[in-house]
Design a protein around this motif. Sequence first.
Motif, PDB file in Angstrom:
ATOM      1  N   PRO A 103       0.846  -1.198   0.000  1.00 44.38           N
ATOM      2  CA  PRO A 103       0.000   0.000   0.000  1.00 44.38           C
ATOM      3  C   PRO A 103       0.882   1.250   0.000  1.00 44.38           C
ATOM      4  O   PRO A 103       1.927   1.284   0.649  1.00 44.38           O
ATOM      5  N   PHE A 104       0.475   2.253  -0.760  1.00 43.97           N
ATOM      6  CA  PHE A 104       1.243   3.492  -0.782  1.00 43.97           C
ATOM      7  C   PHE A 104       0.316   4.687  -0.587  1.00 43.97           C
ATOM      8  O   PHE A 104      -0.893   4.592  -0.770  1.00 43.97           O
ATOM      9  N   GLU A 105       0.914   5.784  -0.204  1.00 45.13           N
ATOM     10  CA  GLU A 105       0.167   7.015   0.044  1.00 45.13           C
ATOM     11  C   GLU A 105      -0.289   7.625  -1.278  1.00 45.13           C
ATOM     12  O   GLU A 105       0.475   7.615  -2.254  1.00 45.13           O
ATOM     13  N   PRO A 106      -1.494   8.173  -1.329  1.00 48.20           N
ATOM     14  CA  PRO A 106      -1.957   8.823  -2.561  1.00 48.20           C
ATOM     15  C   PRO A 106      -1.004   9.902  -3.060  1.00 48.20           C
ATOM     16  O   PRO A 106      -0.920  10.155  -4.256  1.00 48.20           O
ATOM     17  N   SER A 107      -0.246  10.521  -2.156  1.00 44.14           N
ATOM     18  CA  SER A 107       0.697  11.560  -2.571  1.00 44.14           C
ATOM     19  C   SER A 107       1.831  11.002  -3.436  1.00 44.14           C
ATOM     20  O   SER A 107       2.524  11.763  -4.113  1.00 44.14           O
ATOM     21  N   PHE A 108       2.029   9.679  -3.449  1.00 46.24           N
ATOM     22  CA  PHE A 108       3.060   9.057  -4.274  1.00 46.24           C
ATOM     23  C   PHE A 108       2.626   8.866  -5.727  1.00 46.24           C
ATOM     24  O   PHE A 108       3.440   8.477  -6.570  1.00 46.24           O
ATOM     25  N   VAL A 109       1.354   9.100  -6.040  1.00 44.29           N
ATOM     26  CA  VAL A 109       0.879   8.934  -7.406  1.00 44.29           C
ATOM     27  C   VAL A 109       1.703   9.833  -8.318  1.00 44.29           C
ATOM     28  O   VAL A 109       1.886  11.019  -8.050  1.00 44.29           O
ATOM     29  N   GLY A 110       2.241   9.261  -9.386  1.00 40.30           N
ATOM     30  CA  GLY A 110       3.093   9.997 -10.311  1.00 40.30           C
ATOM     31  C   GLY A 110       4.562   9.963  -9.944  1.00 40.30           C
ATOM     32  O   GLY A 110       5.411  10.377 -10.731  1.00 40.30           O
ATOM     33  N   SER A 111       4.886   9.473  -8.750  1.00 39.25           N
ATOM     34  CA  SER A 111       6.279   9.355  -8.316  1.00 39.25           C
ATOM     35  C   SER A 111       6.828   7.988  -8.710  1.00 39.25           C
ATOM     36  O   SER A 111       6.075   7.062  -8.980  1.00 39.25           O
ATOM     37  N   ILE A 112       8.134   7.887  -8.695  1.00 41.81           N
ATOM     38  CA  ILE A 112       8.774   6.610  -8.969  1.00 41.81           C
ATOM     39  C   ILE A 112       9.212   5.991  -7.645  1.00 41.81           C
ATOM     40  O   ILE A 112       9.878   6.635  -6.841  1.00 41.81           O
ATOM     41  N   LEU A 113       8.798   4.742  -7.433  1.00 42.11           N
ATOM     42  CA  LEU A 113       9.258   3.962  -6.289  1.00 42.11           C
ATOM     43  C   LEU A 113      10.175   2.876  -6.830  1.00 42.11           C
ATOM     44  O   LEU A 113       9.859   2.222  -7.817  1.00 42.11           O
ATOM     45  N   ALA A 114      11.308   2.675  -6.195  1.00 38.89           N
ATOM     46  CA  ALA A 114      12.246   1.631  -6.589  1.00 38.89           C
ATOM     47  C   ALA A 114      12.130   0.480  -5.600  1.00 38.89           C
ATOM     48  O   ALA A 114      12.056   0.697  -4.388  1.00 38.89           O
TER      49      ALA A 114
END
Length: 172
Positions: A151-162
Motif C-alpha cells: 500500500p502506498f500514500e496517494p501523494s506518491f501517485v506519479g512518483s517513482i518507487l524503486a
Amino acid sequence: FTAPGILTATGFEIWAAVSGASSDWGGCAVWVSTDDLTYKQVGTIYGRARHGTLSANFPVGADPDTVNTANVTLAVSLGSLTAGSAAEADVLTTLCLVGDEMIAYSDATLTASYEYGLTTRIRRGAYRSAIAAHLTGDRFVRLDQAMFRYPFEPSFVGSILAFKFTSFKYIF
C-alpha cells in the motif's frame, strides 16, 4: 504493477509477482526507496507467485467464454495451476490478470511442462476490466495470496518507487 483499485483496501497498492529461477528459492525480503539510494524493508515474501506469459493468442470472447482457450506458460516462475469448478470461476476464486484484463477460469489442463490451457468456462472482464484480445507474450499472473501487496500514500501517485527483492534459499 499498480493493483486494480477495486481489489485494494485504499485504492493505492502496488502488487508484485515474484519468484526465483531455482527450485530451492524460498522467497525474498522486499525493500522500497523513493530516491533509489536509501531503502527500507517493507515486507517478506515466502514462496513463489505464479506468473508467466500467454503462449498463444487469446482472442476477444463473451463472458462467460466457453469457446476460447487461454494458453499460458509459467516456466519463468516454475509455477503450476489447479482447476476450479464453474462455480469457483463465477465467484472469481481463480482470478488472474492477462494483460490488463482480469479473468477467472474453471479448467486448467497441463499441456507441457509448466504450460496450461485454461478452458471450458472463462469469466472475462472481471471487476469491470476491459475484455480484450491478447497476444502471445502478454503477461499472465495468478492473483492470489502469493502476490506481494504494497500500500502506498496517494501523494506518491506519479512518483517513482524503486523496489529490491533480496532472495533467500528454501531450507529443508
